[in-house]
Design an enzyme around this catalytic site. Structure first.
Site, PDB file in Angstrom:
ATOM      1  N   GLU A 100      -5.294   2.664  -4.557  1.00 35.53           N
ATOM      2  CA  GLU A 100      -4.911   3.893  -5.264  1.00 35.53           C
ATOM      3  C   GLU A 100      -3.704   4.578  -4.631  1.00 35.53           C
ATOM      4  OE1 GLU A 100      -8.308   6.160  -6.658  1.00 35.53           O
ATOM      5  OE2 GLU A 100      -7.327   7.950  -5.892  1.00 35.53           O
ATOM      6  N   ASP A 101      -3.630   4.584  -3.311  1.00 37.64           N
ATOM      7  CA  ASP A 101      -2.658   5.442  -2.624  1.00 37.64           C
ATOM      8  C   ASP A 101      -1.579   4.717  -1.825  1.00 37.64           C
ATOM      9  OD1 ASP A 101      -3.804   7.756  -3.576  1.00 37.64           O
ATOM     10  OD2 ASP A 101      -5.174   7.952  -1.897  1.00 37.64           O
TER      11      ASP A 101
END
Ligand code: ZN
Length: 179
Positions: A62-63
């Site tokens: 996600e990051d």
């Protein structure tokens, strides 16, 4: 401690190296997945190396620039699948991602459900202890949303469910007193 977990810890630390926690610039991002993993092992007494590896890796897709293929190659399909289950689709709007987490929660695997609960607990602990730039209203909104996600994740590990109940009750008390 098993080899796969230390590999996962090093990989996550490398991927999150330049990131800081949202709302609190002084805290390195990696503190968050470490806290999630700590809750699973210490509060929930979970010791499966693949679950703990997925927990330490839970935000890398996600990051960061980490990919599914890389996770499969390094940590195997089971770990990669758990991480994908708890990864938000960043092409959606913030509100849609938040709504989808509530809707998806009951359909997650047992491992992903436990990571979700520990993830919300780690964030709530941060809300209560870090000097965040968030307003009281935003803190309360986060807790209410987290409770709805966790509602769909309960029933796998009773210790974790109880610890979440205790934490959320404490959080509302503290936040309400900040008014
Ligand atoms: Zn997280």
């Amino acid at each position: 401690m098993s080899g796969i977990f230390i590999e996962a810890l090093k990989y996550a630390a490398d991927k999150h190296i330049s990131q800081r926690r949202k709302g609190c610039d002084m805290v390195p991002y990696i503190n968050h997945p470490i806290k999630v993993t700590y809750i699973l092992q210490n509060t929930a007494s979970e010791n499966d190396p693949e679950l703990l590896s997925a927990a330490i890796l839970h935000d890398v897709i996600e990051d960061t620039c980490a990919t599914e293929a890389e996770l499969i190659e390094k940590f195997g399909k089971k770990v990669a699948d758990i991480v994908l289950e708890v990864t938000d689709d960043m092409s959606l709007t913030y509100d849609d991602r938040k709504r989808l987490q509530i809707r998806k929660a009951p359909t997650l695997s047992d491992d992903a459900k436990m990571i979700k609960i520990a993830d919300k607990m780690a964030n709530i602990e941060d809300i209560l202890t870090l000097p965040l730039t968030w307003s009281t209203h935003r803190k309360k909104q986060y807790c209410e949303w987290a409770e709805r996600v966790v509602e769909g994740c309960r029933g796998i590990n009773p210790r974790l469910d109880i610890a979440f109940n205790e934490l959320i009750a404490k959080a509302y008390k503290i936040i309400d007193n900040q008014h």
